[in-house]
Motif scaffolding. Structure first.
Motif, PDB file in Angstrom:
ATOM      1  N   PRO B 275       0.820  -1.209   0.000  1.00 59.08           N
ATOM      2  CA  PRO B 275       0.000   0.000   0.000  1.00 59.08           C
ATOM      3  C   PRO B 275       0.859   1.266   0.000  1.00 59.08           C
ATOM      4  CG  PRO B 275      -0.649  -1.491   1.767  1.00 59.08           C
ATOM      5  CD  PRO B 275       0.612  -2.031   1.181  1.00 59.08           C
ATOM      6  N   PHE B 276       0.341   2.315  -0.579  1.00 56.63           N
ATOM      7  CA  PHE B 276       0.988   3.622  -0.536  1.00 56.63           C
ATOM      8  C   PHE B 276      -0.119   4.624  -0.264  1.00 56.63           C
ATOM      9  CE2 PHE B 276       2.410   7.615  -2.363  1.00 56.63           C
ATOM     10  CZ  PHE B 276       3.721   7.694  -1.919  1.00 56.63           C
ATOM     11  N   ARG B 277      -0.141   5.187   0.922  1.00 56.46           N
ATOM     12  CA  ARG B 277      -1.238   6.092   1.300  1.00 56.46           C
ATOM     13  C   ARG B 277      -0.672   7.484   1.519  1.00 56.46           C
ATOM     14  NH1 ARG B 277      -6.093   3.374   0.795  1.00 56.46           N
ATOM     15  NH2 ARG B 277      -6.962   5.009   2.118  1.00 56.46           N
ATOM     16  N   CYS B 278      -1.365   8.493   0.984  1.00 55.04           N
ATOM     17  CA  CYS B 278      -0.923   9.853   1.268  1.00 55.04           C
ATOM     18  C   CYS B 278      -2.090  10.712   1.722  1.00 55.04           C
ATOM     19  CB  CYS B 278      -0.190  10.486   0.102  1.00 55.04           C
ATOM     20  SG  CYS B 278      -0.757   9.980  -1.509  1.00 55.04           S
ATOM     21  N   PRO B 279      -2.459  10.601   2.982  1.00 54.03           N
ATOM     22  CA  PRO B 279      -3.566  11.390   3.508  1.00 54.03           C
ATOM     23  C   PRO B 279      -3.235  12.876   3.494  1.00 54.03           C
ATOM     24  CG  PRO B 279      -2.368  10.332   5.297  1.00 54.03           C
ATOM     25  CD  PRO B 279      -1.809   9.781   4.022  1.00 54.03           C
ATOM     26  N   HIS B 280      -4.257  13.682   3.285  1.00 51.72           N
ATOM     27  CA  HIS B 280      -4.085  15.139   3.336  1.00 51.72           C
ATOM     28  C   HIS B 280      -3.923  15.571   4.786  1.00 51.72           C
ATOM     29  CE1 HIS B 280      -5.390  19.426   2.842  1.00 51.72           C
ATOM     30  NE2 HIS B 280      -4.556  19.289   1.821  1.00 51.72           N
ATOM     31  N   HIS B 281      -3.271  16.723   4.985  1.00 54.71           N
ATOM     32  CA  HIS B 281      -3.000  17.109   6.373  1.00 54.71           C
ATOM     33  C   HIS B 281      -4.245  17.519   7.153  1.00 54.71           C
ATOM     34  CE1 HIS B 281      -3.289  21.331   5.268  1.00 54.71           C
ATOM     35  NE2 HIS B 281      -2.487  21.093   4.252  1.00 54.71           N
ATOM     36  N   THR B 282      -5.378  17.674   6.463  1.00 52.01           N
ATOM     37  CA  THR B 282      -6.608  18.031   7.180  1.00 52.01           C
ATOM     38  C   THR B 282      -7.328  16.794   7.723  1.00 52.01           C
ATOM     39  OG1 THR B 282      -7.717  17.966   5.057  1.00 52.01           O
ATOM     40  CG2 THR B 282      -7.039  20.121   5.860  1.00 52.01           C
TER      41      THR B 282
END
Ligand SMILES: Nc1ncnc2c1ncn2[C@@H]1O[C@H](COP(=O)(O)OP(=O)(O)O)[C@@H](O)[C@H]1O
Ligand SMILES: [Mg+2]
Ligand SMILES: [Zn+2]
Lengths: 306, 516
Positions: B275-282
């Motif tokens: 997996p490669f997850r990049c959640p937004h900082h909000t």
């Protein structure tokens, strides 16, 4: 002597604003310890408040000044000049501000040399923690902190420029390391020139915002500081060839070292292209060279330290 | 009469067997569910009533009591609809009792009686099988996903009517299986060519690429610091293409988590890429670490066995970042709720990217940094503390000059080349760590660190020297040893030598950036 006994053996932590308050001394312009160099400037101070070794006022000295916002390059140059002067027994004078000023003081301290901080307000007035720590270190290292303002005077837009005439007045020469347009260090340079002292400016990239002021000074006639040793000419100090370093370097280290020396400023990727080394190997060698004090790095940039 | 129907409930990523007991007896018409049902199960009463009715069966105008046992296990999820409906059919003797004996049921009902896909079918089916029940009735849409469990007899169904039919006539199962497996057998995607972003698109940046290879090879946490536009996001987004292959067990584990999160696509039931997850900082706290009334894995669990990428790292709230600490240390997250603790795996590689200051240009000679010293000090505080102690590799990313951007990309490695180095190091680690409970060099600590990361004498000397001259913290020592182990593995060297240590020492931008 006052400065020797009072601080000998005290813990660093003890020197804070209150203690400094108690131990601030004063000499007036008539005092024999007051230096002639300051008597001769236009608008001389009537006296000086101080903490530390007042004898330093009469030692050979150079001021090293510049912007608060300094690049890695500027910090490194400033510290190197401070160290070199300190090693040669020349007192380093500066304004204790963050950036170039602090690094100049730190350089002198690193060489166990002497340094004077000239403040733009009362000596006991609170300043940011890093400056306060540096002030402590200066006092510990038998250095000197001075101000023409009495304890309690807060520094202002008015006092800072005036303070600069003392920095330049005390020293035989002034070096501006990095200055953007409007930097206070340009005022110091102007005072120095008016007082008949030599002004040196460290040249920077013409694209560098941080060097605009310095490059302008050179255009206006300041002496460009081509190598750090140039400043030693002011004091008739013979320049000793730094030696022995290359001998201790391995073959690959020499290759990298030469490449960096020839490029002036470079980064790992360019070293790889220039020497055919892999990035991993080049990174490792650069780190070792940094530890040996041959080169300097900061924000991905690599330059020679000698 | 009382009927007994098997189903399962999720606890973290594991499932427990649940028995649905249904009693229909004389009394005022009512339907009560007891045994710690979650909110969705209480709502299921209405769905069930209508669905049963729409099947053409009149819902008993009597007192219906449903007991979910064991009573002390919290039960959440919509998949209880089907077992409860079947329980009522059983209690009304509309399906034969013995047909329920060796079979479990999972599924959500819609009002018209059709079965809808559920979340978590993979771990649920696995849990049921572990309890010795081999036949599982599932929604047709979940067939491909559930097929990943070996050794079960799956009976896919599209509606409650089909379920009741198959219970009365077991041969109907074959027909159902045929009907739904053809429907579901769209060709899976071609395995290669799955990564559309290649490192070949990134000109220069050889140093950064090397650091990323090391990070991927040992699954080391990595920080990238650089001016805006220097390529941090571009580099990080190409990381998935060079991560080491997962083992089948790892793939299943990841798939289970995605199954619970309801993020499995029917076309690709097995998660076979890290997996490669990049959640937004909000992102909310629950979104990041997991939670909610029906515990759902958060981004950190969805990154399990893969990468969690926090771009513009200092924008994340300190409280969110603080929550990463426990999982970074233990590789899992516990979510405390009134009904008990849930644990999800959360063993991920953390990748962070940041500008050197708020305006972005601190230390850049080409631009003026407009931050005040106190702003810089405040910004810098983001890079201290225990979280950052866990970041083995700290990389400075310098912008590639415009004139070099346009030159040929030939020299700089592409993803294929980089992947080869990663796989080589991965193999070495697989052999080294067989049976030891860890998988990658980044997990080395304590006695294992001592065992595998003792450098050669000149390596040791260099390390000591580094502590004196570079003013490194004591904690940095372990970091440097772990990274040099991975570097040696990439180079195929058994022992850590001074060259490996020297390179590992070069990845310490955060230590350097704000010194003085
Ligand atoms: N080395 C490079 N090779 C090719 N394009 C680049 C490179 N560095 C930057 N770019 C271009 O600049 C853009 C901005 O890069 P980005 O990764 O968003 O920077 P950052 O995240 O560091 O602010 C990229 O989308 C890309 O188009
Ligand atoms: Mg970005
Ligand atoms: Zn800034």
């Amino acid at each position: 002597m006052v400065h020797d006994t009072k601080y000998a053996g005290t813990k660093k932590e003890l020197i804070n604003t209150e203690i400094i308050n108690n131990e601030v001394n004063y000499i007036d312009a008539a005092d024999e310890r007051f230096p002639d160099s300051l008597r001769m400037i236009e608008d001389p101070p009537r006296g000086l408040y101080y903490v530390g070794n007042i004898q330093l006022l009469k030692t050979p000295s150079a001021s090293v000044v510049g912007s608060r916002k300094a690049t890695e390059y500027g910090k490194w140059v400033s510290k190197s000049i401070g160290t070199r002067l300190g090693t040669e027994g020349v007192t380093v004078i500066s304004g204790l501000a963050v950036g170039i000023d602090s690094y100049a003081h730190m350089g002198a301290l690193k060489a166990e040399g002497k340094t004077i901080a000239v403040l733009g307000g009362g000596i006991n007035v609170a300043c940011p923690a890093p400056n306060r720590n540096l002030m402590r270190e200066i006092i510990y290292a038998d250095g000197l902190v001075i101000s023409e303002y009495e304890p309690g005077v807060t520094p202002s837009r008015f006092t800072f420029p005036r303070r600069n005439r003392i920095i330049s007045g005390l020293s035989s020469a002034t070096v501006v390391v990095e200055a953007g347009f409007g930097s206070g260090s340009l005022i110091t340079a102007e005072y120095a020139a008016k007082q008949g002292k030599n002004v040196y400016a460290v040249p920077g990239n013409i694209t560098s915002q941080a060097s605009l002021g310095c490059n302008k000074l050179i255009y206006d006639g300041a002496i460009p500081l081509i190598v750090i040793e140039d400043i030693l000419n002011e004091f008739n100090i013979e320049i000793k060839k730094s030696q022995g370093f290359s001998k201790k370097l391995g073959h690959d280290e020499l290759t990298v070292c030469e490449y960096v020396a020839n490029s002036g400023e470079t980064d790992i990727d360019h070293i790889c292209v220039g020497t055919g080394m892999s990035p991993g190997k080049a990174s490792g060698i650069v780190t070792v060279l940094e530890m040996k004090g041959v080169i300097c790095t900061g924000m991905g940039k690599i330059f020679i330290a000698k | 009469m009382i009927s007994k129907v098997f189903t399962a409930a999720l606890n973290g990523i594991d499932a427990e067997l649940i028995i649905v007991e249904t009693d229909v007896s004389a009394g005022l018409p009512a339907l009560n569910v007891v045994g710690l049902p979650g909110i969705e199960i209480r709502e299921a009463r209405e769905r069930m009533r209508v669905a049963v009715h729409n099947m053409g069966v009149s819902f008993p105008a009597r007192r219906v009591t449903v007991n979910l046992s064991p009573a002390d296990t919290r039960k959440e999820g919509s998949h209880f609809d089907l077992p409860m409906a079947v329980g009522i059919l059983g209690a009304m003797s509309l399906v034969p009792q013995q047909s329920l004996e060796n079979t479990a049921f999972l599924g959500e009902l819609s009002l018209d009686g059709s079965l809808k896909a559920i979340r978590g079918v993979l771990p649920l089916a696995e849990g049921i099988l572990r309890n010795g029940i081999k036949n599982i009735v599932i929604p047709a849409e979940n067939l491909r996903e559930a097929s990943l469990v070996e050794g079960v007899n799956l009976i896919p169904a599209g509606s409650l009517a089909e379920v009741s039919e198959v219970l009365r006539n077991p041969d109907f199962a074959l027909e159902l299986l045929e009907r739904y497996s053809t429907k579901n057998s769209r060709k899976p995607k071609t395995p290669e060519k799955a990564f559309e972003k290649d490192f070949a698109d990134v000109y220069g940046q050889e140093n950064a690429k090397r650091a990323l290879v090391i990070a991927a090879a040992g699954m080391h946490n990595i920080a990238m610091v650089g001016f805006p536009g220097s390529g941090k996001t571009m580099l990080a987004s190409r990381l998935p293409g060079i991560l080491p292959e997962m083992t089948y067990e790892e793939k299943l584990e990841v798939t289970k988590i995605y199954s619970i999160a309801g993020e499995i696509s029917p076309d690709e039931p097995l998660m076979d890429k890290r997996p490669f997850r990049c959640p937004h900082h909000t992102i909310s706290a629950a979104g990041l670490v997991g939670g909610g009334s029906r515990p759902r894995p958060g981004e950190i669990s969805l990154s399990h066995n893969g990468v969690l990428f926090l771009d513009e790292f200092p924008e994340f709230t300190p409280s969110n970042l603080e929550m990463l600490r426990q999982p970074l240390e233990s590789g899992e997250i516990s979510i405390c709720r009134a009904a008990g603790n849930y644990r999800f795996p959360a063993d991920f590689m953390l990748v962070i990217a940041a500008n050197p200051c708020r305006c972005g240009y601190y230390g850049d000679p080409m631009h003026n940094c407009t931050c005040t010293p106190s702003q810089i000090a405040g910004y810098r505080r983001h890079f201290s503390g225990p979280l950052l102690d866990r970041i083995d590799i700290q990389l400075e990313v310098m912008p590639v000059k415009y004139e070099e951007l346009s030159c040929e990309a030939g020299i700089s490695p592409d993803s294929g080349t980089m992947r080869a180095s990663v796989s080589a190091a991965r193999q070495v680690q697989e052999e080294r760590f067989r049976g030891s409970g860890i998988k990658f060099n980044s997990s080395l600590a304590g006695s294992l660190l001592k065992k595998y990361c003792t450098p050669s004498p000149d390596g040791e000397r260099l390390l000591e020297e580094a502590f004196r001259t570079l003013a490194l913290s004591a904690r940095a020592r372990d970091r440097i040893l772990r990274v040099s182990r991975t570097i040696a593995d990439i180079e195929g060297d058994g022992q850590i030598g001074s060259a490996h240590i020297a390179e590992a020492l070069s990845y310490r931008s955060l230590d350097k950036l704000y010194r003085g």
